[in-house]
Design a protein around this motif. Sequence first.
Motif, short mmCIF file in Angstrom:
data_model
loop_
_atom_site.label_atom_id
_atom_site.label_comp_id
_atom_site.label_asym_id
_atom_site.label_seq_id
_atom_site.Cartn_x
_atom_site.Cartn_y
_atom_site.Cartn_z
N PRO A 192 0.80 -1.24 0.00
CA PRO A 192 0.00 0.00 0.00
C PRO A 192 0.82 1.28 0.00
O PRO A 192 0.29 2.34 -0.30
CB PRO A 192 -0.83 -0.12 1.29
N THR A 199 -5.74 -8.10 -6.52
CA THR A 199 -6.29 -7.18 -5.52
C THR A 199 -5.49 -5.89 -5.38
O THR A 199 -5.86 -5.03 -4.58
CB THR A 199 -6.38 -7.90 -4.16
N GLN A 250 -3.51 -5.20 4.59
CA GLN A 250 -3.99 -4.19 5.53
C GLN A 250 -2.80 -3.62 6.28
O GLN A 250 -2.03 -4.38 6.89
CB GLN A 250 -5.00 -4.78 6.52
N TYR A 253 -3.41 -2.69 -4.50
CA TYR A 253 -2.99 -2.10 -3.24
C TYR A 253 -3.91 -2.48 -2.07
O TYR A 253 -3.66 -2.05 -0.94
CB TYR A 253 -2.91 -0.58 -3.37
N GLU A 254 -4.95 -3.22 -2.34
CA GLU A 254 -5.82 -3.72 -1.27
C GLU A 254 -5.48 -5.16 -0.89
O GLU A 254 -6.25 -5.83 -0.22
CB GLU A 254 -7.29 -3.63 -1.70
N THR A 255 -4.31 -5.63 -1.29
CA THR A 255 -3.87 -6.98 -0.98
C THR A 255 -3.48 -7.12 0.48
O THR A 255 -3.54 -8.21 1.06
CB THR A 255 -2.67 -7.37 -1.87
#
Length: 307
Positions: free
Chosen positions: A172, A230, A236, A232-234
């Motif tokens: 991210p 997915t 958290q 940059y949402e891979t």
Amino acid sequence: SPPLLRLFPGRLSAFPLFLLALLLGFASLLWLQLSCSGEGPSPGGQHRGVPRQPCPPPAPLQPPEDEPSWGPHRLALLVPFRERFEELLAFVPYMHRFLSKKRIRHHIFILNQVDHFRFNRASLINVGFLESGNDTDYIAMHDVDLLPLNEHLDYSFPEAGPFHVASPELHPLYHYNTYVGGILLLTKQHYELCNGMSNRFWGWGREDDEFYRRIKGAGLQVHRPSGITTGYETFQHLHDPAWRKRDQKRIAAQKQEQFKVDREGGLNNVRYRIESRTDLSVAGAPCTVLNILLDCDTNETPWCTFG
């Protein structure tokens, strides 16, 4: 007599009372399951749209030692750490479940720096490698504030070479081509071939960039995930920069050193002492906490202190 028994005429023997207790217990468990799963009425007559109570999480999986489907390899998850307890409470049970679902034998090591020097992520990973024991044959250098969300991410034995799970197109925050931070898998043989990481990086940043040069110098190729959609949402990212500031202080000598390759130090000269070693469980997930006292030669790296 107790109020409950007044509801029943005459005397009740022990056996009917036992059956009654079993029925009441079963009814309570059934009500709890229905109320937290959303399949029954809301507790206390709540209206639609009001969240129901969350179901308790399932017990973490434990890899059976004699189960061949788990494979022969065992991962040492090395987590450099200092004072991020709220992140640790989320990280350990999450990663234990994530790896167990993927049938990866693993041992989580929390590398807790307890000395008074500045944070040294690279030295902590060197210590974790040396203290991880002979029952693990590969490592994950893993940030405590980064949780994998995509179940297709590969944490298996990186036989072909270093495998960068948190690759630039997925992380991210960091997107440059030579980035190898966040989450990196290596066999123990490959880590030794690189002589580990440099111990000269006190404070935040740059140690992983220097390690990329070590990987290339050892003739190894960095591999990265493929087929992950997915973006940059891979992952958290748990870190809140407003709450926990990065230690990015750089004195003059350190500014000159931070872009150099350390050709002398690494696993061969990391100086430390283990203050304590504690096996514990976080929400049912096992881990080992190493309280580590690093040592610093202030003539070599005067920037290891806050002075």
